[in-house]
Design a protein around this motif. Structure first.
Motif, short mmCIF file in Angstrom:
data_model
loop_
_atom_site.label_atom_id
_atom_site.label_comp_id
_atom_site.label_asym_id
_atom_site.label_seq_id
_atom_site.Cartn_x
_atom_site.Cartn_y
_atom_site.Cartn_z
N LEU A 45 -10.62 -0.78 -3.15
CA LEU A 45 -12.24 0.19 -2.88
C LEU A 45 -12.65 0.26 -4.56
O LEU A 45 -13.48 1.33 -4.64
N GLY A 46 -12.15 -0.47 -5.27
CA GLY A 46 -12.48 -0.09 -6.96
C GLY A 46 -11.09 1.22 -7.25
O GLY A 46 -11.98 1.56 -8.74
N GLY A 47 -10.10 1.30 -6.86
CA GLY A 47 -9.59 2.40 -7.29
C GLY A 47 -9.43 3.81 -6.71
O GLY A 47 -11.27 4.38 -6.26
N PRO A 48 -9.14 4.30 -6.80
CA PRO A 48 -9.08 6.26 -6.53
C PRO A 48 -10.03 6.98 -7.09
O PRO A 48 -10.17 6.45 -8.39
N ARG A 49 -10.37 8.13 -6.45
CA ARG A 49 -11.45 8.67 -7.78
C ARG A 49 -10.78 9.98 -8.15
O ARG A 49 -9.33 10.20 -7.18
N ALA A 50 -11.15 10.80 -8.92
CA ALA A 50 -9.81 12.05 -9.26
C ALA A 50 -9.91 12.96 -9.04
O ALA A 50 -11.08 13.24 -8.15
N ARG A 51 -9.04 13.40 -9.02
CA ARG A 51 -9.20 14.73 -7.76
C ARG A 51 -10.09 15.67 -7.91
O ARG A 51 -10.90 16.38 -7.41
N THR A 143 -10.88 -10.87 0.24
CA THR A 143 -9.95 -11.32 1.10
C THR A 143 -8.17 -10.73 0.67
O THR A 143 -7.68 -11.27 1.64
N ALA A 144 -8.11 -10.42 -0.52
CA ALA A 144 -7.26 -9.76 -0.29
C ALA A 144 -6.14 -9.06 0.39
O ALA A 144 -5.26 -8.81 0.33
N ASN A 145 -6.94 -7.89 1.29
CA ASN A 145 -6.61 -7.14 2.16
C ASN A 145 -6.12 -7.39 2.88
O ASN A 145 -7.08 -7.39 4.21
N ASP A 146 -4.90 -7.84 3.05
CA ASP A 146 -4.44 -7.95 4.53
C ASP A 146 -4.52 -7.72 5.67
O ASP A 146 -5.11 -8.26 6.84
N ARG A 147 -4.01 -5.99 5.32
CA ARG A 147 -4.56 -5.06 6.51
C ARG A 147 -6.35 -5.68 7.19
O ARG A 147 -6.09 -5.51 8.46
N SER A 148 -6.53 -5.48 5.83
CA SER A 148 -8.21 -5.42 6.73
C SER A 148 -8.65 -6.75 6.92
O SER A 148 -9.73 -6.07 8.28
N MET A 149 -8.32 -8.05 6.51
CA MET A 149 -8.63 -9.02 7.20
C MET A 149 -8.03 -9.16 8.64
O MET A 149 -8.21 -9.80 10.14
N ARG A 150 -6.27 -8.68 8.93
CA ARG A 150 -6.11 -8.86 10.00
C ARG A 150 -6.53 -7.76 11.42
O ARG A 150 -7.05 -8.36 12.43
N LEU A 151 -6.71 -6.77 10.86
CA LEU A 151 -7.88 -5.64 11.42
C LEU A 151 -8.73 -6.23 11.92
O LEU A 151 -9.50 -6.58 13.09
N GLU A 164 -18.62 -13.29 -4.04
CA GLU A 164 -17.96 -12.76 -5.41
C GLU A 164 -18.72 -11.56 -5.65
O GLU A 164 -19.74 -10.94 -5.99
N ALA A 165 -18.04 -9.91 -5.70
CA ALA A 165 -18.51 -9.15 -5.64
C ALA A 165 -16.96 -7.94 -6.32
O ALA A 165 -16.05 -7.54 -6.12
N TRP A 166 -17.54 -7.59 -7.27
CA TRP A 166 -16.88 -6.22 -8.03
C TRP A 166 -15.32 -7.04 -7.88
O TRP A 166 -14.29 -6.04 -8.70
N GLY A 167 -15.65 -8.18 -9.09
CA GLY A 167 -14.58 -9.15 -8.65
C GLY A 167 -12.92 -9.28 -8.87
O GLY A 167 -12.34 -9.61 -8.95
N ALA A 168 -13.38 -9.83 -7.82
CA ALA A 168 -13.15 -10.22 -6.45
C ALA A 168 -13.62 -11.32 -5.34
O ALA A 168 -14.93 -10.31 -5.32
N GLU A 169 -13.02 -11.54 -4.35
CA GLU A 169 -13.64 -12.27 -3.14
C GLU A 169 -13.64 -11.52 -2.37
O GLU A 169 -12.92 -10.93 -1.82
#
Length: 182
Positions: A45-51, A143-151, A164-169
């Motif tokens: 999701l673009g990385g964590p946000r600063a706490r 597509t690289a998020n295997d858990r989410s793809m299975r869900l 293509e968005a945010w540098g990823a498929e």
């Protein structure tokens, strides 16, 4: 979702075998910050946000938003599930004229691998099918998020497009509304 139509909000809490899905409350703030600051949760999701940024920016009481559920297990929030109607400016690639809602979810890493996301998402999709039986739901994920793809497959989403968005498929799937009773 931005339009309310015939949807009553907030609904009575939705209870599943193990979970309670309810409107987010002030007591969920710490868990929401944990979700958004987690490197594991933010990996696709673009990385964590600063706490510290989250501590300053998030209101003490969550904004009321139609379609957003806190997912509770044994009295503690473990994640969120949201159905959101996106507009044309949103980068998720949801087709702006199709009237679809987009399913989104975030779960704390300690809740992964127990079937909670599938259970919670299925409950929200059931609620939505009752509230808006004429509307399809889309789900977008990397597509690289295997858990989410299975869900997505487990919940009955079928591929509509890759983009293509945010540098990823990215993958977009659709779950059509339930067919009317025969």
């Amino acid at each position: 979702m931005t339009e309310t139509g015939s949807v009553t909000w907030p609904p009575a809490p939705i209870r599943t075998e193990r979970l309670v899905l309810r409107e987010p409350e002030a007591r969920d703030r710490a868990a929401i910050i944990e979700l958004l600051a987690s490197p594991e949760v933010g990996a696709y999701l673009g990385g964590p946000r600063a706490r510290d940024e989250l501590e300053r920016a998030l209101p003490q009481t969550p904004e009321r938003r139609l379609g957003r559920f806190a997912v509770e297990l044994d009295g503690a929030m473990i994640g969120t599930v949201e159905l959101n109607r996106r507009n044309a400016e949103h980068l998720s690639q949801v087709r702006p004229d199709a009237g679809e809602a987009e399913l989104g979810y975030l779960f704390l890493p300690q809740a992964w691998g127990h079937g909670y996301a599938a259970e919670a998402c299925a409950a929200v999709l059931g609620w939505f099918a009752d509230a808006r039986p004429d509307r399809s739901v889309v789900l977008c994920t990397q597509t690289a998020n295997d858990r989410s793809m299975r869900l997505a497959a487990r919940l009955g989403f079928t591929e509509v497009q890759l983009y293509e968005a945010w540098g990823a498929e990215q993958w977009m799937g659709i779950r059509s509304p339930a067919a009317p009773p025969a």
